[in-house]
Design a protein around this motif. Sequence first.
Motif, PDB file in Angstrom:
ATOM      1  N   ILE A   5       8.259 -17.753   4.513  1.00 38.66           N
ATOM      2  CA  ILE A   5       8.254 -16.575   3.644  1.00 38.66           C
ATOM      3  C   ILE A   5       7.542 -15.470   4.411  1.00 38.66           C
ATOM      4  CG2 ILE A   5       7.545 -15.623   1.428  1.00 38.66           C
ATOM      5  CD1 ILE A   5       7.407 -18.570   0.404  1.00 38.66           C
ATOM      6  N   ALA A   6       8.268 -14.391   4.693  1.00 36.94           N
ATOM      7  CA  ALA A   6       7.733 -13.298   5.509  1.00 36.94           C
ATOM      8  C   ALA A   6       7.718 -12.009   4.703  1.00 36.94           C
ATOM      9  CB  ALA A   6       8.589 -13.116   6.765  1.00 36.94           C
ATOM     10  N   GLY A   7       6.618 -11.278   4.809  1.00 36.32           N
ATOM     11  CA  GLY A   7       6.489 -10.002   4.119  1.00 36.32           C
ATOM     12  C   GLY A   7       5.137  -9.399   4.420  1.00 36.32           C
ATOM     13  N   PRO A   8       4.816  -8.303   3.775  1.00 34.91           N
ATOM     14  CA  PRO A   8       3.542  -7.642   4.044  1.00 34.91           C
ATOM     15  C   PRO A   8       2.339  -8.527   3.707  1.00 34.91           C
ATOM     16  CG  PRO A   8       4.982  -6.216   2.762  1.00 34.91           C
ATOM     17  CD  PRO A   8       5.622  -7.572   2.800  1.00 34.91           C
ATOM     18  N   TYR A   9       1.394  -8.568   4.617  1.00 35.25           N
ATOM     19  CA  TYR A   9       0.096  -9.198   4.361  1.00 35.25           C
ATOM     20  C   TYR A   9      -0.992  -8.155   4.611  1.00 35.25           C
ATOM     21  CZ  TYR A   9      -4.140 -11.941   4.910  1.00 35.25           C
ATOM     22  OH  TYR A   9      -5.429 -12.399   4.785  1.00 35.25           O
ATOM     23  N   ARG A  10      -1.107  -7.728   5.825  1.00 35.47           N
ATOM     24  CA  ARG A  10      -2.130  -6.743   6.186  1.00 35.47           C
ATOM     25  C   ARG A  10      -1.614  -5.304   6.049  1.00 35.47           C
ATOM     26  NH1 ARG A  10      -4.680  -6.110  12.206  1.00 35.47           N
ATOM     27  NH2 ARG A  10      -6.251  -4.563  11.659  1.00 35.47           N
ATOM     28  N   SER A  11      -0.323  -5.121   6.227  1.00 38.33           N
ATOM     29  CA  SER A  11       0.293  -3.791   6.208  1.00 38.33           C
ATOM     30  C   SER A  11      -0.044  -3.023   4.941  1.00 38.33           C
ATOM     31  CB  SER A  11       1.817  -3.909   6.321  1.00 38.33           C
ATOM     32  OG  SER A  11       2.176  -4.521   7.523  1.00 38.33           O
ATOM     33  N   GLU A  25      -0.710 -13.220  -2.552  1.00 41.31           N
ATOM     34  CA  GLU A  25      -0.163 -13.704  -3.825  1.00 41.31           C
ATOM     35  C   GLU A  25       1.322 -13.374  -3.940  1.00 41.31           C
ATOM     36  OE1 GLU A  25      -2.341 -12.623  -7.332  1.00 41.31           O
ATOM     37  OE2 GLU A  25      -4.249 -13.312  -6.460  1.00 41.31           O
ATOM     38  N   ARG A  26       1.721 -12.180  -3.494  1.00 43.37           N
ATOM     39  CA  ARG A  26       3.138 -11.805  -3.516  1.00 43.37           C
ATOM     40  C   ARG A  26       3.940 -12.696  -2.573  1.00 43.37           C
ATOM     41  NH1 ARG A  26       0.961  -6.916  -4.820  1.00 43.37           N
ATOM     42  NH2 ARG A  26       0.609  -6.120  -2.735  1.00 43.37           N
ATOM     43  N   LEU A  27       3.358 -13.019  -1.403  1.00 39.25           N
ATOM     44  CA  LEU A  27       4.041 -13.925  -0.482  1.00 39.25           C
ATOM     45  C   LEU A  27       4.207 -15.312  -1.111  1.00 39.25           C
ATOM     46  CD1 LEU A  27       2.266 -12.999   2.873  1.00 39.25           C
ATOM     47  CD2 LEU A  27       4.698 -12.724   2.376  1.00 39.25           C
ATOM     48  N   GLU A  28       3.215 -15.738  -1.855  1.00 34.69           N
ATOM     49  CA  GLU A  28       3.240 -17.072  -2.453  1.00 34.69           C
ATOM     50  C   GLU A  28       4.144 -17.155  -3.685  1.00 34.69           C
ATOM     51  OE1 GLU A  28      -0.959 -17.668  -3.059  1.00 34.69           O
ATOM     52  OE2 GLU A  28      -1.211 -18.550  -1.066  1.00 34.69           O
ATOM     53  N   LEU A  84      12.724 -16.302   4.448  1.00 32.99           N
ATOM     54  CA  LEU A  84      12.910 -15.468   3.255  1.00 32.99           C
ATOM     55  C   LEU A  84      12.072 -14.222   3.488  1.00 32.99           C
ATOM     56  CD1 LEU A  84      13.899 -14.866   0.394  1.00 32.99           C
ATOM     57  CD2 LEU A  84      11.942 -16.189  -0.460  1.00 32.99           C
ATOM     58  N   ARG A  85      12.727 -13.082   3.700  1.00 31.94           N
ATOM     59  CA  ARG A  85      12.034 -11.814   3.977  1.00 31.94           C
ATOM     60  C   ARG A  85      11.845 -11.066   2.669  1.00 31.94           C
ATOM     61  NH1 ARG A  85       9.436  -7.431   4.540  1.00 31.94           N
ATOM     62  NH2 ARG A  85       9.598  -6.185   6.438  1.00 31.94           N
ATOM     63  N   LEU A  86      10.597 -10.923   2.261  1.00 27.87           N
ATOM     64  CA  LEU A  86      10.263 -10.192   1.037  1.00 27.87           C
ATOM     65  C   LEU A  86      10.255  -8.691   1.309  1.00 27.87           C
ATOM     66  CD1 LEU A  86       7.364 -12.349  -0.451  1.00 27.87           C
ATOM     67  CD2 LEU A  86       9.837 -12.638  -0.687  1.00 27.87           C
ATOM     68  N   PRO A  87      10.437  -7.880   0.264  1.00 24.80           N
ATOM     69  CA  PRO A  87      10.418  -6.424   0.436  1.00 24.80           C
ATOM     70  C   PRO A  87       9.052  -5.915   0.878  1.00 24.80           C
ATOM     71  CG  PRO A  87      11.306  -7.039  -1.724  1.00 24.80           C
ATOM     72  CD  PRO A  87      10.738  -8.279  -1.112  1.00 24.80           C
ATOM     73  N   ALA A 118      18.592 -20.361  -7.991  1.00 25.52           N
ATOM     74  CA  ALA A 118      19.428 -19.588  -8.913  1.00 25.52           C
ATOM     75  C   ALA A 118      18.629 -18.482  -9.580  1.00 25.52           C
ATOM     76  CB  ALA A 118      20.017 -20.520  -9.975  1.00 25.52           C
ATOM     77  N   VAL A 119      17.427 -18.225  -9.113  1.00 22.20           N
ATOM     78  CA  VAL A 119      16.571 -17.193  -9.689  1.00 22.20           C
ATOM     79  C   VAL A 119      17.154 -15.826  -9.339  1.00 22.20           C
ATOM     80  CG1 VAL A 119      14.259 -16.211  -9.666  1.00 22.20           C
ATOM     81  CG2 VAL A 119      14.563 -18.679  -9.511  1.00 22.20           C
ATOM     82  N   THR A 120      17.083 -14.888 -10.284  1.00 24.27           N
ATOM     83  CA  THR A 120      17.674 -13.565 -10.036  1.00 24.27           C
ATOM     84  C   THR A 120      16.639 -12.492  -9.769  1.00 24.27           C
ATOM     85  OG1 THR A 120      17.765 -13.148 -12.402  1.00 24.27           O
ATOM     86  CG2 THR A 120      19.747 -14.048 -11.352  1.00 24.27           C
ATOM     87  N   THR A 121      15.348 -12.811  -9.947  1.00 25.15           N
ATOM     88  CA  THR A 121      14.330 -11.821  -9.644  1.00 25.15           C
ATOM     89  C   THR A 121      13.227 -12.481  -8.827  1.00 25.15           C
ATOM     90  OG1 THR A 121      13.090 -12.273 -11.664  1.00 25.15           O
ATOM     91  CG2 THR A 121      14.727 -10.496 -11.749  1.00 25.15           C
ATOM     92  N   MET A 122      12.519 -11.651  -8.066  1.00 24.23           N
ATOM     93  CA  MET A 122      11.422 -12.138  -7.248  1.00 24.23           C
ATOM     94  C   MET A 122      10.298 -11.128  -7.327  1.00 24.23           C
ATOM     95  SD  MET A 122      11.433 -13.288  -3.225  1.00 24.23           S
ATOM     96  CE  MET A 122      12.506 -11.953  -2.796  1.00 24.23           C
ATOM     97  N   ALA A 123       9.078 -11.615  -7.531  1.00 22.94           N
ATOM     98  CA  ALA A 123       7.910 -10.719  -7.624  1.00 22.94           C
ATOM     99  C   ALA A 123       7.629 -10.092  -6.290  1.00 22.94           C
ATOM    100  CB  ALA A 123       6.692 -11.489  -8.111  1.00 22.94           C
TER     101      ALA A 123
END
Length: 123
Positions: A5-11, A25-28, A84-87, A118-123
């Motif tokens: 799972i990849a996305g902002p941590y420090r940015s 928490e958003r990454l998790e 999985l690249r998060l926004p 099958a989830v349609t939304t992601m935090a």
Amino acid sequence: MLILIAGPYRSGTGDDPEKMAANLERLEAPSHALFQAGHVPMIGEWVALPVWRTAGGREVGDDLYEEIFHPVAGRLLQLCDAVLRLPGDSMGADNDVRIARERGIPVYFRLEDVPGCAVTTMA
């Protein structure tokens, strides 16, 4: 699959520990959905933070931090089956995507596109 799972941590945090914790928490957030779908979620910070701390890391962004954090993701991508690249803006996550694509590893940008999810939304 083992999915990074990849996305902002420090940015965008200005190295504020509370903001970094919120980013973690958003990454998790999608980790349980991935697990329920039969996958094993992985986040680079889950590995990098204890390695950095036990190596003597004291301040986010110090030389030791830079020596450990991005290389951990590169090493994990030798083991992962997908990303999985998060926004959100993140040079590190963008680099993870680049490495994954170079290695022919699938990159998903929506949780529902991950096989079995099958989830349609992601935090």
